[in-house]
Design a protein around this motif. Structure first.
Motif, PDB file in Angstrom:
ATOM      1  N   GLY A 158       7.024   7.260   4.514  1.00 32.19           N
ATOM      2  CA  GLY A 158       8.223   7.878   5.043  1.00 32.19           C
ATOM      3  C   GLY A 158       8.290   7.834   6.558  1.00 32.19           C
ATOM      4  N   HIS A 159       7.161   7.842   7.253  1.00 35.17           N
ATOM      5  CA  HIS A 159       7.200   7.839   8.706  1.00 35.17           C
ATOM      6  C   HIS A 159       6.753   6.506   9.288  1.00 35.17           C
ATOM      7  N   GLY A 160       6.696   5.503   8.441  1.00 34.97           N
ATOM      8  CA  GLY A 160       6.446   4.140   8.883  1.00 34.97           C
ATOM      9  C   GLY A 160       7.671   3.319   8.572  1.00 34.97           C
ATOM     10  N   GLU A 161       7.479   2.050   8.282  1.00 36.63           N
ATOM     11  CA  GLU A 161       8.619   1.200   7.972  1.00 36.63           C
ATOM     12  C   GLU A 161       8.767   0.971   6.476  1.00 36.63           C
ATOM     13  N   SER A 162       8.030   1.723   5.675  1.00 42.60           N
ATOM     14  CA  SER A 162       8.125   1.571   4.227  1.00 42.60           C
ATOM     15  C   SER A 162       9.356   2.284   3.691  1.00 42.60           C
ATOM     16  N   SER A 163       9.689   1.991   2.453  1.00 43.32           N
ATOM     17  CA  SER A 163      10.831   2.657   1.833  1.00 43.32           C
ATOM     18  C   SER A 163      10.458   4.102   1.524  1.00 43.32           C
ATOM     19  N   VAL A 164      11.457   4.924   1.219  1.00 42.16           N
ATOM     20  CA  VAL A 164      11.225   6.355   1.017  1.00 42.16           C
ATOM     21  C   VAL A 164      11.561   6.832  -0.389  1.00 42.16           C
ATOM     22  N   ASP A 165      11.785   5.927  -1.302  1.00 39.90           N
ATOM     23  CA  ASP A 165      12.264   6.325  -2.619  1.00 39.90           C
ATOM     24  C   ASP A 165      11.155   6.313  -3.677  1.00 39.90           C
ATOM     25  N   TRP A 166      10.015   6.904  -3.369  1.00 42.28           N
ATOM     26  CA  TRP A 166       8.887   6.940  -4.287  1.00 42.28           C
ATOM     27  C   TRP A 166       8.937   8.211  -5.131  1.00 42.28           C
ATOM     28  N   ASP A 167       8.370   8.154  -6.321  1.00 42.01           N
ATOM     29  CA  ASP A 167       8.308   9.326  -7.188  1.00 42.01           C
ATOM     30  C   ASP A 167       7.359  10.380  -6.646  1.00 42.01           C
ATOM     31  N   ALA A 168       6.295   9.962  -5.973  1.00 44.80           N
ATOM     32  CA  ALA A 168       5.293  10.895  -5.466  1.00 44.80           C
ATOM     33  C   ALA A 168       4.703  10.361  -4.177  1.00 44.80           C
ATOM     34  N   TYR A 169       4.246  11.290  -3.331  1.00 42.59           N
ATOM     35  CA  TYR A 169       3.637  10.942  -2.053  1.00 42.59           C
ATOM     36  C   TYR A 169       2.210  11.476  -1.962  1.00 42.59           C
ATOM     37  N   THR A 170       1.623  11.794  -3.088  1.00 40.65           N
ATOM     38  CA  THR A 170       0.292  12.392  -3.115  1.00 40.65           C
ATOM     39  C   THR A 170      -0.778  11.337  -2.875  1.00 40.65           C
ATOM     40  N   PRO A 171      -1.953  11.764  -2.402  1.00 41.95           N
ATOM     41  CA  PRO A 171      -3.031  10.800  -2.179  1.00 41.95           C
ATOM     42  C   PRO A 171      -3.436  10.052  -3.448  1.00 41.95           C
ATOM     43  N   ASP A 172      -3.441  10.721  -4.589  1.00 42.90           N
ATOM     44  CA  ASP A 172      -3.810  10.021  -5.817  1.00 42.90           C
ATOM     45  C   ASP A 172      -2.746   9.007  -6.219  1.00 42.90           C
ATOM     46  N   ALA A 173      -1.476   9.298  -5.960  1.00 39.77           N
ATOM     47  CA  ALA A 173      -0.419   8.318  -6.256  1.00 39.77           C
ATOM     48  C   ALA A 173      -0.578   7.081  -5.374  1.00 39.77           C
ATOM     49  N   VAL A 174      -0.908   7.291  -4.104  1.00 43.30           N
ATOM     50  CA  VAL A 174      -1.141   6.160  -3.210  1.00 43.30           C
ATOM     51  C   VAL A 174      -2.395   5.403  -3.653  1.00 43.30           C
ATOM     52  N   GLY A 175      -3.425   6.127  -4.097  1.00 39.84           N
ATOM     53  CA  GLY A 175      -4.626   5.476  -4.628  1.00 39.84           C
ATOM     54  C   GLY A 175      -4.307   4.605  -5.824  1.00 39.84           C
ATOM     55  N   ASP A 176      -3.447   5.108  -6.698  1.00 43.58           N
ATOM     56  CA  ASP A 176      -3.017   4.297  -7.841  1.00 43.58           C
ATOM     57  C   ASP A 176      -2.268   3.055  -7.379  1.00 43.58           C
ATOM     58  N   ASP A 177      -1.494   3.183  -6.289  1.00 42.90           N
ATOM     59  CA  ASP A 177      -0.794   2.018  -5.736  1.00 42.90           C
ATOM     60  C   ASP A 177      -1.777   0.988  -5.186  1.00 42.90           C
ATOM     61  N   ILE A 178      -2.861   1.449  -4.574  1.00 39.55           N
ATOM     62  CA  ILE A 178      -3.889   0.528  -4.075  1.00 39.55           C
ATOM     63  C   ILE A 178      -4.477  -0.248  -5.248  1.00 39.55           C
ATOM     64  N   VAL A 179      -4.797   0.465  -6.316  1.00 40.07           N
ATOM     65  CA  VAL A 179      -5.348  -0.193  -7.512  1.00 40.07           C
ATOM     66  C   VAL A 179      -4.333  -1.180  -8.079  1.00 40.07           C
ATOM     67  N   ALA A 180      -3.068  -0.772  -8.157  1.00 47.48           N
ATOM     68  CA  ALA A 180      -2.032  -1.660  -8.690  1.00 47.48           C
ATOM     69  C   ALA A 180      -1.896  -2.922  -7.841  1.00 47.48           C
ATOM     70  N   LEU A 181      -1.986  -2.770  -6.522  1.00 43.81           N
ATOM     71  CA  LEU A 181      -1.902  -3.937  -5.650  1.00 43.81           C
ATOM     72  C   LEU A 181      -3.090  -4.868  -5.876  1.00 43.81           C
ATOM     73  N   LEU A 182      -4.289  -4.311  -5.954  1.00 41.66           N
ATOM     74  CA  LEU A 182      -5.471  -5.143  -6.202  1.00 41.66           C
ATOM     75  C   LEU A 182      -5.355  -5.864  -7.540  1.00 41.66           C
ATOM     76  N   GLU A 183      -4.857  -5.157  -8.556  1.00 40.15           N
ATOM     77  CA  GLU A 183      -4.673  -5.789  -9.870  1.00 40.15           C
ATOM     78  C   GLU A 183      -3.610  -6.875  -9.800  1.00 40.15           C
ATOM     79  N   HIS A 184      -2.506  -6.601  -9.116  1.00 41.86           N
ATOM     80  CA  HIS A 184      -1.422  -7.580  -8.987  1.00 41.86           C
ATOM     81  C   HIS A 184      -1.919  -8.852  -8.294  1.00 41.86           C
ATOM     82  N   LEU A 185      -2.764  -8.678  -7.290  1.00 36.19           N
ATOM     83  CA  LEU A 185      -3.301  -9.821  -6.551  1.00 36.19           C
ATOM     84  C   LEU A 185      -4.517 -10.432  -7.232  1.00 36.19           C
TER      85      LEU A 185
END
Length: 178
Positions: free
Chosen positions: A1-28
């Motif tokens: 939200g305070h960078g250049e990323s989009s702001v329409d996420w379901d959650a902003y919690t650390p665990d949600a971001v951690g899940d996004d890191i895992v999803a990115l690693l899996e996607h790549l």
């Protein structure tokens, strides 16, 4: 939200971001990776490493807000971001992120099963005693502490060469490459 990323996420919690890191690693189809988490994202790095140990070989926890502590420099930091926060949705996203609990991530610190480096500025205003906080996080993660002399909450920005050297050292440790 305070960078250049989009702001329409379901959650902003650390665990949600951690899940996004895992999803990115899996996607790549990536990993094992060394994940650097700065400030609140350090909790996300811990979360990702515990969730996907085969994809995360090590973590660098920089100024790690991995526990529920009030950020002392929030007003100063917000002032520097005022222009970005005037964009629609950004202030709401920032508030959601800053107010989200790190308790679920803190509970997982002891479950971390990869090398961890805790990088902390010795002048970090977000902690009453930065060295004590770094020692606590390192103890719970079986990690090691690197105190960056004269740095505040953003040692990777304030003294990038010091932090880069630690990242390179961890990379060499987990990959066996110099």
């Amino acid at each position: 939200g305070h960078g250049e990323s989009s702001v329409d996420w379901d959650a902003y919690t650390p665990d949600a971001v951690g899940d996004d890191i895992v999803a990115l690693l899996e996607h790549l189809d990536g990993g094992p990776a060394v994940v650097l988490g700065e400030s609140m994202a350090a909790a996300s790095a811990v979360w990702a490493a515990v969730e996907a140990p085969a994809r995360v070989a090590g973590v660098v926890l920089c100024g790690p807000l991995v526990r529920d502590l009030p950020p002392a420099d929030l007003d100063e930091h917000a002032a520097t971001l005022r222009t970005m926060l005037r964009e629609p949705g950004r202030l709401a996203a920032l508030k959601a992120m800053m107010r989200s609990s790190k308790a679920d991530c803190e509970a997982r610190l002891g479950d971390l099963d990869c090398p961890a480096v805790v990088v902390m500025g010795d002048a970090d205003p977000d902690f009453p005693d930065p060295a004590a906080e770094a020692a606590l996080v390192a103890d719970r993660t079986s990690g090691r502490v690197v105190m960056v002399e004269g740095a505040g909450h953003y040692p990777h920005v304030e003294q990038p060469a010091v932090v880069a050297e630690e990242i390179a050292g961890l990379w060499a440790e987990v990959t066996g490459r110099g």
